[in-house]
Design an enzyme around this catalytic site. Structure first.
Site, PDB file in Angstrom:
ATOM      1  N   ASP A 171      -9.744   2.234   2.907  1.00  0.00           N
ATOM      2  CA  ASP A 171      -9.651   1.572   4.221  1.00  0.00           C
ATOM      3  C   ASP A 171     -10.028   2.544   5.344  1.00  0.00           C
ATOM      4  O   ASP A 171     -10.489   2.113   6.401  1.00  0.00           O
ATOM      5  CB  ASP A 171      -8.222   1.081   4.491  1.00  0.00           C
ATOM      6  CG  ASP A 171      -7.886  -0.197   3.735  1.00  0.00           C
ATOM      7  OD1 ASP A 171      -8.822  -0.904   3.310  1.00  0.00           O
ATOM      8  OD2 ASP A 171      -6.679  -0.477   3.575  1.00  0.00           O
ATOM      9  N   LYS A 223       0.812  -1.229   0.000  1.00  0.00           N
ATOM     10  CA  LYS A 223       0.000   0.000   0.000  1.00  0.00           C
ATOM     11  C   LYS A 223       0.840   1.273   0.000  1.00  0.00           C
ATOM     12  O   LYS A 223       0.443   2.288  -0.563  1.00  0.00           O
ATOM     13  CB  LYS A 223      -0.945  -0.002   1.203  1.00  0.00           C
ATOM     14  CG  LYS A 223      -2.064  -1.012   1.025  1.00  0.00           C
ATOM     15  CD  LYS A 223      -3.005  -1.084   2.179  1.00  0.00           C
ATOM     16  CE  LYS A 223      -4.084  -2.118   1.854  1.00  0.00           C
ATOM     17  NZ  LYS A 223      -4.946  -2.456   2.975  1.00  0.00           N
ATOM     18  N   ASN A 229      -5.087   1.971  -1.296  1.00  0.00           N
ATOM     19  CA  ASN A 229      -5.663   0.622  -1.451  1.00  0.00           C
ATOM     20  C   ASN A 229      -6.575   0.497  -2.666  1.00  0.00           C
ATOM     21  O   ASN A 229      -7.070  -0.586  -2.945  1.00  0.00           O
ATOM     22  CB  ASN A 229      -6.440   0.210  -0.180  1.00  0.00           C
ATOM     23  CG  ASN A 229      -7.844   0.786  -0.165  1.00  0.00           C
ATOM     24  OD1 ASN A 229      -8.081   1.883  -0.671  1.00  0.00           O
ATOM     25  ND2 ASN A 229      -8.776   0.051   0.423  1.00  0.00           N
ATOM     26  N   ALA A 278       2.254  -1.338  12.033  1.00  0.00           N
ATOM     27  CA  ALA A 278       2.517   0.022  11.538  1.00  0.00           C
ATOM     28  C   ALA A 278       2.650   0.024  10.024  1.00  0.00           C
ATOM     29  O   ALA A 278       3.404   0.800   9.458  1.00  0.00           O
ATOM     30  CB  ALA A 278       3.800   0.546  12.186  1.00  0.00           C
TER      31      ALA A 278
HETATM   32  P1  NAP Z   1       1.760  -4.311   5.770  1.00  0.00           P
HETATM   33  O1  NAP Z   1       1.776  -2.974   5.118  1.00  0.00           O
HETATM   34  O2  NAP Z   1       2.677  -5.358   5.287  1.00  0.00           O
HETATM   35  O3  NAP Z   1       2.001  -4.074   7.347  1.00  0.00           O
HETATM   36  C1  NAP Z   1       1.973  -5.143   8.256  1.00  0.00           C
HETATM   37  C2  NAP Z   1       2.411  -4.684   9.646  1.00  0.00           C
HETATM   38  O4  NAP Z   1       2.398  -5.843  10.488  1.00  0.00           O
HETATM   39  C3  NAP Z   1       3.824  -4.136   9.708  1.00  0.00           C
HETATM   40  O5  NAP Z   1       3.928  -3.249  10.799  1.00  0.00           O
HETATM   41  C4  NAP Z   1       4.644  -5.397   9.948  1.00  0.00           C
HETATM   42  O6  NAP Z   1       5.874  -5.159  10.615  1.00  0.00           O
HETATM   43  C5  NAP Z   1       3.744  -6.119  10.921  1.00  0.00           C
HETATM   44  N1  NAP Z   1       4.006  -7.564  10.876  1.00  0.00           N
HETATM   45  C6  NAP Z   1       4.103  -8.350   9.784  1.00  0.00           C
HETATM   46  N2  NAP Z   1       4.322  -9.626  10.160  1.00  0.00           N
HETATM   47  C7  NAP Z   1       4.385  -9.621  11.517  1.00  0.00           C
HETATM   48  C8  NAP Z   1       4.618 -10.626  12.494  1.00  0.00           C
HETATM   49  N3  NAP Z   1       4.821 -11.886  12.128  1.00  0.00           N
HETATM   50  N4  NAP Z   1       4.624 -10.260  13.799  1.00  0.00           N
HETATM   51  C9  NAP Z   1       4.408  -8.971  14.168  1.00  0.00           C
HETATM   52  N5  NAP Z   1       4.194  -7.968  13.285  1.00  0.00           N
HETATM   53  C10 NAP Z   1       4.176  -8.298  11.972  1.00  0.00           C
HETATM   54  O7  NAP Z   1       0.294  -4.958   5.688  1.00  0.00           O
HETATM   55  P2  NAP Z   1      -1.111  -4.185   5.741  1.00  0.00           P
HETATM   56  O8  NAP Z   1      -1.524  -3.821   4.367  1.00  0.00           O
HETATM   57  O9  NAP Z   1      -0.988  -3.136   6.773  1.00  0.00           O
HETATM   58  O10 NAP Z   1      -2.110  -5.351   6.217  1.00  0.00           O
HETATM   59  C11 NAP Z   1      -2.047  -5.875   7.534  1.00  0.00           C
HETATM   60  C12 NAP Z   1      -3.186  -6.880   7.733  1.00  0.00           C
HETATM   61  O11 NAP Z   1      -4.447  -6.200   7.729  1.00  0.00           O
HETATM   62  C13 NAP Z   1      -3.278  -7.944   6.625  1.00  0.00           C
HETATM   63  O12 NAP Z   1      -3.615  -9.191   7.197  1.00  0.00           O
HETATM   64  C14 NAP Z   1      -4.416  -7.445   5.769  1.00  0.00           C
HETATM   65  O13 NAP Z   1      -5.076  -8.509   5.060  1.00  0.00           O
HETATM   66  C15 NAP Z   1      -5.330  -6.843   6.830  1.00  0.00           C
HETATM   67  N6  NAP Z   1      -6.223  -5.814   6.260  1.00  0.00           N
HETATM   68  C16 NAP Z   1      -7.552  -6.041   6.320  1.00  0.00           C
HETATM   69  C17 NAP Z   1      -8.413  -5.089   5.809  1.00  0.00           C
HETATM   70  C18 NAP Z   1      -9.893  -5.317   5.866  1.00  0.00           C
HETATM   71  O14 NAP Z   1     -10.623  -4.668   5.125  1.00  0.00           O
HETATM   72  N7  NAP Z   1     -10.368  -6.166   6.751  1.00  0.00           N
HETATM   73  C19 NAP Z   1      -7.913  -3.927   5.225  1.00  0.00           C
HETATM   74  C20 NAP Z   1      -6.550  -3.733   5.199  1.00  0.00           C
HETATM   75  C21 NAP Z   1      -5.705  -4.713   5.708  1.00  0.00           C
HETATM   76  P3  NAP Z   1       7.241  -4.900   9.799  1.00  0.00           P
HETATM   77  O15 NAP Z   1       7.158  -3.477   9.355  1.00  0.00           O
HETATM   78  O16 NAP Z   1       8.289  -5.155  10.817  1.00  0.00           O
HETATM   79  O17 NAP Z   1       7.253  -5.892   8.662  1.00  0.00           O
END
Ligand code: NAP
Length: 278
Positions: A110, A74, A95, A135
């Site tokens: 979002d 994103k 998004n 984050a």
């Molecule tokens: P992202 O940009 O990759 O960010 C993920 C965050 O989680 C980062 O801070 C990352 O840390 C951290 N992280 C990743 N793996 C981890 C682990 N094993 N332990 C602890 N922290 C971890 O992803 P995103 O786009 O924000 O999405 C995050 C989640 O939200 C996904 O599962 C996505 O499907 C969900 N989501 C759902 C919706 C909905 O409509 N329901 C909308 C948006 C997102 P680092 O920076 O250290 O890698």
């Protein structure tokens, strides 16, 4: 589609770009909504690397298409746009993308998706203290929505405090206080939000232990699966109010659909598709 082929030379391509992307329910939601309205489009899930994401996004948009962006692209997607909505400029995350007036455009639905889902689950959150785990791109949108809802405090906890610190600007100028909680530390909260991908897979650790969570704390898990996530199930079993990411997914999808087609999808059709077991 009234006897005409489902896909023809005029069919518009919509695609969600991410890595991983196979879990996404967005194709099911959007294809069902387009079919019902007899719109000539097809929505696919395309797995791509962070490096490939900007050119793929721009190519699909310039061909008259559009789509969504998911984990972990994103932020790079936001930088690939020629015209960014206020939500993208504020969060640094995109998004939803499409092509309009000769430009690759993007929004961050979002923000409204989270806002609507959180308020329908928990009501007015004004004055609440929130602990936000993660984050990344989704956490940025959640923080912006929480500031709009005038929560009192958001503590962000991420495995990289440096990445958490990059979110501070989103709260600047709002009535919401922003703090970083170091990894491993704990803090009470009225609302505990999982903005990490933990819970997408069976073997994942929980985003946070529930043993120390005070009664009355509400839980919002952005992760969604066919059934409730194990974390949400455990929270409900412990007597907490808890929701997963399905309603947010639905609400951000409605907003994205409007950007692409300038009309509303049928919410009941999208909801049924989301809850189907396909
Ligand atoms: P992202 O940009 O990759 O960010 C993920 C965050 O989680 C980062 O801070 C990352 O840390 C951290 N992280 C990743 N793996 C981890 C682990 N094993 N332990 C602890 N922290 C971890 O992803 P995103 O786009 O924000 O999405 C995050 C989640 O939200 C996904 O599962 C996505 O499907 C969900 N989501 C759902 C919706 C909905 O409509 N329901 C909308 C948006 C997102 P680092 O920076 O250290 O890698």
């Amino acid at each position: 589609m009234n006897g005409s082929p489902l896909v023809s030379a005029s069919t518009r391509l919509l695609a969600i770009l991410g890595d991983p992307v196979a879990h996404s329910r967005s194709p099911i939601l959007h294809n069902a909504a387009m079919r019902t309205l007899l719109l000539d489009g097809v929505y696919l899930a395309l797995q791509c690397t962070t490096e490939a994401c900007p050119s793929l996004l721009r190519g699909i948009a310039q061909a008259g298409g559009g789509g969504n962006i998911t984990i972990p692209h994103k932020e790079i997607a936001a930088r690939a746009l020629e015209r960014s909505s206020a939500s993208v400029q504020r969060t640094g995350a995109c998004n939803t993308y499409w092509f309009e007036a000769g430009q690759v455009c993007g929004d961050n639905t979002d923000v409204e998706g989270f806002s609507q889902a959180a308020q329908s689950a928990f009501g007015d959150l004004r004055g609440a203290e929130v602990l936000l785990l993660g984050a990344g791109g989704a956490a940025r949108a959640v923080l912006a929505a929480l500031c709009d809802m005038s929560v009192a405090l958001v503590r962000v906890q991420a495995r990289s405090p440096q990445r958490a610190a990059q979110l501070a600007g989103i709260a600047t100028g709002s009535a919401t206080r922003f703090e970083i909680l170091p990894p491993g530390a704990s803090a009470r909260a009225d609302l505990l939000i999982n903005g990490t991908p933990l819970g997408m897979h069976d073997h994942d650790a929980w985003p946070a232990q529930l043993a120390d969570v005070e009664p009355g704390t509400r839980i919002f898990d952005l992760v969604y699966r066919a059934q409730e996530t194990p974390w949400v199930r455990a929270a409900l079993a412990a007597g907490l109010q808890a929701v997963d990411g399905k309603e947010m997914l639905l609400q951000q999808a409605v907003a994205a659909f409007r950007r692409w087609w300038q009309r509303d999808p049928q919410l009941d059709v999208m909801r049924a598709a989301l809850n189907s077991t396909d």
